[in-house]
Design a protein around this motif. Structure first.
Motif, PDB file in Angstrom:
ATOM      1  N   SER B  11       0.818  -1.202   0.000  1.00 47.03           N
ATOM      2  CA  SER B  11       0.000   0.000   0.000  1.00 47.03           C
ATOM      3  C   SER B  11       0.856   1.258   0.000  1.00 47.03           C
ATOM      4  O   SER B  11       0.438   2.299   0.426  1.00 47.03           O
ATOM      5  CB  SER B  11      -0.906  -0.006   1.223  1.00 47.03           C
ATOM      6  OG  SER B  11      -0.106  -0.076   2.379  1.00 47.03           O
ATOM      7  N   VAL B  55     -11.242   9.953   1.162  1.00 44.26           N
ATOM      8  CA  VAL B  55     -10.700   9.162   2.277  1.00 44.26           C
ATOM      9  C   VAL B  55     -11.372   7.790   2.334  1.00 44.26           C
ATOM     10  O   VAL B  55     -10.711   6.762   2.484  1.00 44.26           O
ATOM     11  CB  VAL B  55     -10.880   9.917   3.613  1.00 44.26           C
ATOM     12  CG1 VAL B  55     -10.577   9.006   4.792  1.00 44.26           C
ATOM     13  CG2 VAL B  55      -9.974  11.141   3.660  1.00 44.26           C
ATOM     14  N   TRP B  58     -10.252   5.663  -0.584  1.00 45.92           N
ATOM     15  CA  TRP B  58      -8.862   5.217  -0.386  1.00 45.92           C
ATOM     16  C   TRP B  58      -8.789   4.146   0.693  1.00 45.92           C
ATOM     17  O   TRP B  58      -8.084   3.153   0.562  1.00 45.92           O
ATOM     18  CB  TRP B  58      -7.995   6.417  -0.006  1.00 45.92           C
ATOM     19  CG  TRP B  58      -6.545   6.075   0.110  1.00 45.92           C
ATOM     20  CD1 TRP B  58      -5.815   5.963   1.245  1.00 45.92           C
ATOM     21  CD2 TRP B  58      -5.654   5.773  -0.975  1.00 45.92           C
ATOM     22  NE1 TRP B  58      -4.526   5.610   0.947  1.00 45.92           N
ATOM     23  CE2 TRP B  58      -4.389   5.488  -0.395  1.00 45.92           C
ATOM     24  CE3 TRP B  58      -5.789   5.714  -2.357  1.00 45.92           C
ATOM     25  CZ2 TRP B  58      -3.287   5.158  -1.164  1.00 45.92           C
ATOM     26  CZ3 TRP B  58      -4.677   5.378  -3.118  1.00 45.92           C
ATOM     27  CH2 TRP B  58      -3.452   5.105  -2.520  1.00 45.92           C
ATOM     28  N   ARG B  59      -9.574   4.356   1.755  1.00 47.85           N
ATOM     29  CA  ARG B  59      -9.554   3.388   2.846  1.00 47.85           C
ATOM     30  C   ARG B  59     -10.107   2.046   2.408  1.00 47.85           C
ATOM     31  O   ARG B  59      -9.678   1.003   2.875  1.00 47.85           O
ATOM     32  CB  ARG B  59     -10.386   3.941   3.998  1.00 47.85           C
ATOM     33  CG  ARG B  59     -10.004   3.393   5.338  1.00 47.85           C
ATOM     34  CD  ARG B  59     -10.659   4.158   6.451  1.00 47.85           C
ATOM     35  NE  ARG B  59     -12.096   4.064   6.402  1.00 47.85           N
ATOM     36  CZ  ARG B  59     -12.919   5.026   6.797  1.00 47.85           C
ATOM     37  NH1 ARG B  59     -12.445   6.151   7.247  1.00 47.85           N
ATOM     38  NH2 ARG B  59     -14.219   4.875   6.742  1.00 47.85           N
ATOM     39  N   ARG B  61      -9.955   0.819  -0.591  1.00 47.21           N
ATOM     40  CA  ARG B  61      -9.425   0.455  -1.909  1.00 47.21           C
ATOM     41  C   ARG B  61      -9.198  -1.043  -2.052  1.00 47.21           C
ATOM     42  O   ARG B  61      -9.236  -1.565  -3.152  1.00 47.21           O
ATOM     43  CB  ARG B  61      -8.132   1.214  -2.191  1.00 47.21           C
ATOM     44  CG  ARG B  61      -6.993   0.891  -1.246  1.00 47.21           C
ATOM     45  CD  ARG B  61      -5.876   1.915  -1.405  1.00 47.21           C
ATOM     46  NE  ARG B  61      -4.730   1.606  -0.593  1.00 47.21           N
ATOM     47  CZ  ARG B  61      -4.643   1.840   0.709  1.00 47.21           C
ATOM     48  NH1 ARG B  61      -5.652   2.390   1.346  1.00 47.21           N
ATOM     49  NH2 ARG B  61      -3.558   1.546   1.377  1.00 47.21           N
TER      50      ARG B  61
END
Lengths: 508, 186
Positions: B11, B55, B58-59, B61
């Motif tokens: 990541s 956010v 992205w969290r 993903r």
């Protein structure tokens, strides 16, 4: 090109400036829902607004010069260069928007020994905005740079949405908010709590439940559903969410919210060594938090006898000890430890050792208990008329140490259960089903409803179970119940009387 | 495009998959912003929601597989976050929220081809370049410096009402210019 609808454009302008009236907003929504062309116009305007905002954010607007742009656009090669530069610049902006805030730590966390915590949006004890802390057992402390400290007891999830807002799902949490963070907001599924300069606790355990206790200062509490309302609560006061969403005053109970990280998992211990004013008081963090005790003074009280350590309780079949503690609910991990001595067992009759929960609904595994199986004298963990049974025979007139550890639960199977007799792990097999319909394994969830459930009881079956069965004939000493699972080494420590190495917090 | 779960990769943003994910997210910033603005027109609020959406995306993903419909997923997140924001803040009294219109808006914005977005961006830059200095100063003041009409009025020595009318006409003119430019370019 479509002719411009001046009225539509005017309302869209007012709308995007946030200045439309309710009537204009309703008119626009109605038009968008009924006229495809209007929706196209709206979309084009929104895209233009978004582009201008983006250019503004990149400080590009002031640099746009007609001649320069025109000359660049006349060359296909230059156009692609411009596009590439734009993409790179945009990527940098977005990366700074997304990646950097995640990496920039704005909070730190630590946990008490034995805690099970999972974190997303952070590592090495740091948390970034949007970070999520899930505590399955134990307690975690989260400190925001902005001046907020939170102590969250399991099971609960805290999501840090930003410097001024957090979401709490389940758990019992204490918040300390410094003056500079005044206005900090905590939201649960049922409540919104806004700090007005204070120390407060939120109990969000269980669906539809919510309590706010103000230890210092004041907060504003709002209910989010049902009979919505807002009230200000000041130091020494507390409110609870009523059945229809109304906020009702309740007595303050600050003990529930720990002030610092415990030294181990929350635990309750009955040593039975002291009897004061007709009460056997529990010890440990759970007892301190909830004032756990066993009241005596009834003909059905067990006898107080010399035990494995100090004193113990002796049961003669009709005696039992009933506490005021509801037990551990849901699928929350738990550990139960006790010493027992049983000399003989009436053939084929099970002996209840300890239990709590709700046995009324036979279709659900809402109760939880430990027994000695009828006839075999082997330890059984029971719930919903199902059981798992150990292999050792413990009805021999000797003291034995029993530990049951209940860990994670996957719906459709038994929770992960371990049984230890005298420090050694037992092999478990499904026990013979009890009479009546067995509950599905899908339904395991110990019910600790204050109205219908049985609090922790020693030596007798839960109140709704068949009453014709006698209770335990034997002795019980050193009962410990903990919120969480412990390791085999910690089981051995309990067996050897080394409480300090057990990973449990028994208080001072 | 071959689908593969991102969670199998590191990541740290250095892998191809992470770069591709960031590229996808970057590519959709304008349409997501446009969508949020359509539901929540005040710019500071819209920017906060977009940040939250970024956010969340992205969290989560790891839940997304490259090759599947990123746009649908991202718009669903944006819709949910906007509604959550409105609930948290208490819906503005003038705002009329309609789930069906929100769905129509999402469909329409999600169907704008990437090429069309690039063309619009080019056209807007061109049309902004055509503005006179006074109008450009007003655009910079509003969109770059984030000034309110009141602040703009003080700065330019004009009435708020007059500036509202000017900005409205300017926007209409820009939109016409964009459409004309795209038609001519094609």
């Amino acid at each position: 090109m479509r002719p411009v609808d001046e009225e539509l454009e005017r309302v869209i302008s007012r709308y995007v400036d946030g200045e439309a009236t309710n009537a204009e907003s309703a008119w626009l929504v109605a038009r968008l829902g009924s006229r495809s062309a209007d929706l196209d116009s709206f979309v084009e305007r929104l895209l233009m607004e978004a582009e201008m905002i983006q250019l503004g954010a990149e400080h590009e607007l002031g640099r746009v010069k007609g001649r320069r742009i025109r000359s660049l656009l006349t060359s296909p090669a230059a156009s692609s260069v411009l596009a590439a530069v734009a993409v790179i610049a945009l990527a940098a902006v977005i990366l700074s928007l997304i990646v950097l805030p995640r990496r920039a730590s704005f909070a730190e966390w630590s946990a008490s020994p034995g805690s099970v915590v999972s974190v997303s949006g952070g590592k090495d004890g740091k948390l970034s905005e949007g970070g999520v802390v899930k505590v399955s057992q134990g307690c975690v402390e989260v400190r925001l740079r902005e001046g907020v400290r939170c102590l969250l007891q399991s099971p609960g999830v805290l999501t840090l949405h930003g410097a001024g807002f957090a979401q709490l799902e389940g758990g019992i949490a204490r918040f300390e908010v410094e003056e500079k963070a005044r206005g900090y907001r905590v939201q649960t599924s049922e409540l919104v709590v806004v700090d007005l300069g204070t120390v407060f606790g939120i109990d969000a355990m269980g669906a539809g439940r919510g309590e706010v206790h103000v230890i210092d200062g004041r907060v504003e509490v709002s209910s989010r559903s049902g009979w919505k309302g807002t009230t200000e609560v000041t130091a020494g006061e507390a409110v609870a969410l009523g059945a229809v969403g109304r906020l009702e005053a309740i007595p303050l109970d600050g003990r529930r919210f720990v002030e610092s990280l415990p030294s181990g998992l929350p635990a309750l211990r009955f040593s039975f060594d002291r009897l004061e004013k007709g009460l056997i008081r529990g010890e440990g963090t759970i007892a301190d938090r909830e004032g756990v005790r066993i009241r005596t003074g009834s003909e059905t009280d067990p006898d107080w006898v010399e035990g494995k350590f100090g004193h113990a309780l002796a049961f003669g079949g009709e005696q039992f000890a009933l506490s005021n503690w509801p037990g551990i609910g849901g699928t929350q991990p738990r550990t139960i430890s006790l010493w027992m001595r049983v000399s003989e067992q009436t053939p084929k009759l099970p002996y209840p050792l300890i239990g709590w929960g709700d046995f009324r609904d036979p279709t659900r595994m809402g109760d939880f208990g430990i027994r000695l199986a009828g006839g075999t004298g082997k330890v059984r963990v029971v719930s919903g008329r199902r059981s798992l049974q150990g292999e050792s025979q413990v009805v021999d007139g000797k003291w034995h140490h029993l530990v049951v550890v209940l860990g994670s639960y996957q719906q459709g199977s038994w929770p992960e259960i371990k049984v230890f007799i005298d420090g050694k792990e037992e092999t478990l097999l499904p026990g013979e089903p009890e009479a009546g319909k067995m509950a599905s394994l899908e339904t395991f969830s110990t019910r600790i409803d204050p109205t219908y459930s049985q609090p922790l009881i020693l030596g007798r079956f839960l109140s709704e179970e068949p009453r014709h069965l006698p209770g335990l004939r034997g002795e019980i000493d050193e009962v410990v119940v903990a919120e969480g699972v412990i390791t085999h080494d910690q089981v051995r420590a309990l067996h050897e009387g080394r409480l300090e190495d057990s990973g449990l917090d028994f208080g001072n | 495009m071959k689908a593969h779960p991102l969670h199998a990769l590191s990541s740290d943003g250095e892998t191809d998959a992470s770069e591709e994910f960031v590229a996808l997210l970057t590519q959709h910033q304008r349409t997501l912003m446009a969508f949020i603005l359509g539901l929540l027109p005040k710019r500071p609020d819209a920017e906060e929601v977009l940040q939250r959406v970024n956010v969340v995306i992205w969290r989560k993903r790891d839940d997304f597989e490259l090759g599947t419909n990123f746009r649908a997923w991202a718009f669903a997140v944006a819709h949910w976050e906007t509604k959550a924001f409105l609930r948290e803040r208490g819906r503005q009294s003038w705002l009329v929220y309609d789930d069906e219109v929100a769905g129509l808006l999402a469909d329409r914005l999600a169907s704008v081809p990437e090429r069309g977005l690039s063309a619009r961006a080019e056209a807007l830059r061109h049309c902004l370049g055509e503005l006179g200095n006074d109008h450009r100063r007003l655009v910079v003041e509003r969109y770059q410096n984030g000034s309110s009409f009141k602040e703009c009025a003080e700065k330019f020595g004009r009435s708020e009402g007059g500036l509202r009318v000017t900005l409205h006409r300017l926007r209409v003119a820009l939109r016409k210019c964009i459409v004309r430019y795209i038609e001519q370019s094609s």
